[in-house]
Design a protein around this motif. Structure first.
Motif, PDB file in Angstrom:
ATOM      1  N   PHE A  66     -64.691 -52.380  56.819  1.00  6.76           N
ATOM      2  CA  PHE A  66     -64.735 -51.761  58.364  1.00  6.76           C
ATOM      3  C   PHE A  66     -63.553 -53.039  58.941  1.00  6.76           C
ATOM      4  CE2 PHE A  66     -68.658 -49.651  58.211  1.00  6.76           C
ATOM      5  CZ  PHE A  66     -68.069 -48.363  58.553  1.00  6.76           C
ATOM      6  N   SER A  67     -63.566 -54.144  58.511  1.00 11.68           N
ATOM      7  CA  SER A  67     -62.570 -55.001  59.290  1.00 11.68           C
ATOM      8  C   SER A  67     -61.037 -54.688  58.837  1.00 11.68           C
ATOM      9  CB  SER A  67     -62.744 -56.538  59.000  1.00 11.68           C
ATOM     10  OG  SER A  67     -62.587 -56.609  57.476  1.00 11.68           O
ATOM     11  N   LEU A  68     -61.128 -54.394  57.434  1.00 13.06           N
ATOM     12  CA  LEU A  68     -59.696 -53.713  56.997  1.00 13.06           C
ATOM     13  C   LEU A  68     -59.193 -52.722  57.705  1.00 13.06           C
ATOM     14  CD1 LEU A  68     -59.889 -54.458  53.116  1.00 13.06           C
ATOM     15  CD2 LEU A  68     -58.273 -55.432  54.751  1.00 13.06           C
ATOM     16  N   VAL A  69     -60.034 -51.496  57.993  1.00 12.60           N
ATOM     17  CA  VAL A  69     -59.731 -50.332  58.661  1.00 12.60           C
ATOM     18  C   VAL A  69     -59.354 -50.583  60.101  1.00 12.60           C
ATOM     19  CG1 VAL A  69     -60.479 -48.142  59.325  1.00 12.60           C
ATOM     20  CG2 VAL A  69     -61.137 -48.908  57.163  1.00 12.60           C
ATOM     21  N   LEU A  70     -60.104 -51.531  60.856  1.00 10.72           N
ATOM     22  CA  LEU A  70     -60.007 -51.626  62.163  1.00 10.72           C
ATOM     23  C   LEU A  70     -58.736 -52.557  62.373  1.00 10.72           C
ATOM     24  CD1 LEU A  70     -61.405 -51.908  65.027  1.00 10.72           C
ATOM     25  CD2 LEU A  70     -62.302 -54.086  64.470  1.00 10.72           C
ATOM     26  N   ILE A  71     -58.430 -53.481  61.535  1.00  8.97           N
ATOM     27  CA  ILE A  71     -56.836 -54.110  61.493  1.00  8.97           C
ATOM     28  C   ILE A  71     -56.019 -53.095  61.843  1.00  8.97           C
ATOM     29  CG2 ILE A  71     -55.504 -55.487  60.427  1.00  8.97           C
ATOM     30  CD1 ILE A  71     -57.692 -57.164  59.327  1.00  8.97           C
ATOM     31  N   ASN A  72     -55.933 -52.109  60.826  1.00  7.50           N
ATOM     32  CA  ASN A  72     -55.064 -50.820  60.718  1.00  7.50           C
ATOM     33  C   ASN A  72     -55.129 -49.970  62.061  1.00  7.50           C
ATOM     34  OD1 ASN A  72     -53.312 -51.519  58.362  1.00  7.50           O
ATOM     35  ND2 ASN A  72     -55.217 -51.634  57.511  1.00  7.50           N
TER      36      ASN A  72
END
Length: 142
Positions: free
Chosen positions: A45-51
């Motif tokens: 979720f953090s990877l998706v949130l960053i993007n």
């Protein structure tokens, strides 16, 4: 802003944040946060949130460029995870043995599950992205 510079900034930020998140987890937070919650929920979720944040920022890139930078960061974090798990392993090794097969198997299973979760999350975000663009095209024409 130049597209190459924007894609470099997005990719570099993804790599740095994901690598630091893995190092931070395996060195400091392993006892306080459940591994399954972190590795299978918080980290993807953090990877998706960053993007998503970059998607709405001034770094206007195509969707595949955001996804490519997320997967590049993910695979860089795999290397970081592999190194930190093997270097922080507290189990005694038999004489002459460098890597325990259980640690390698653990990392491979975790990577596989994380890849599937990241793929599902990116698929959902892609559907939202296409719906958002479709509605914008209708609003512009109508």
């Amino acid at each position: 802003m130049d597209k190459n510079k924007s894609s470099f900034i997005v990719a570099f930020t993804n790599i740095v944040v994901s690598s630091l998140a893995q190092i931070l987890y395996w060195t400091l937070l392993e006892e306080s946060i459940n591994m399954f919650i972190y590795q299978f929920l918080l980290f993807p979720f953090s990877l998706v949130l960053i993007n998503i944040i970059f998607w709405f920022s001034k770094y206007k890139l195509l969707f595949f460029q955001h996804v490519l930078s997320a997967y590049t960061a993910f695979f860089c974090s795999i290397i970081i995870t592999f190194i930190t798990v093997l270097s922080t392993s507290t189990q005694e090794l038999p004489p002459g043995e460098i890597v325990l097969f259980a640690d390698v198997l653990f990392v491979l299973i975790t990577i596989t599950i994380q890849s599937i979760i990241l793929l599902l999350l990116n698929s959902i975000i892609y559907i939202v992205y296409k719906t958002y663009n479709f509605r914008n095209k209708i609003n512009i024409k109508g």
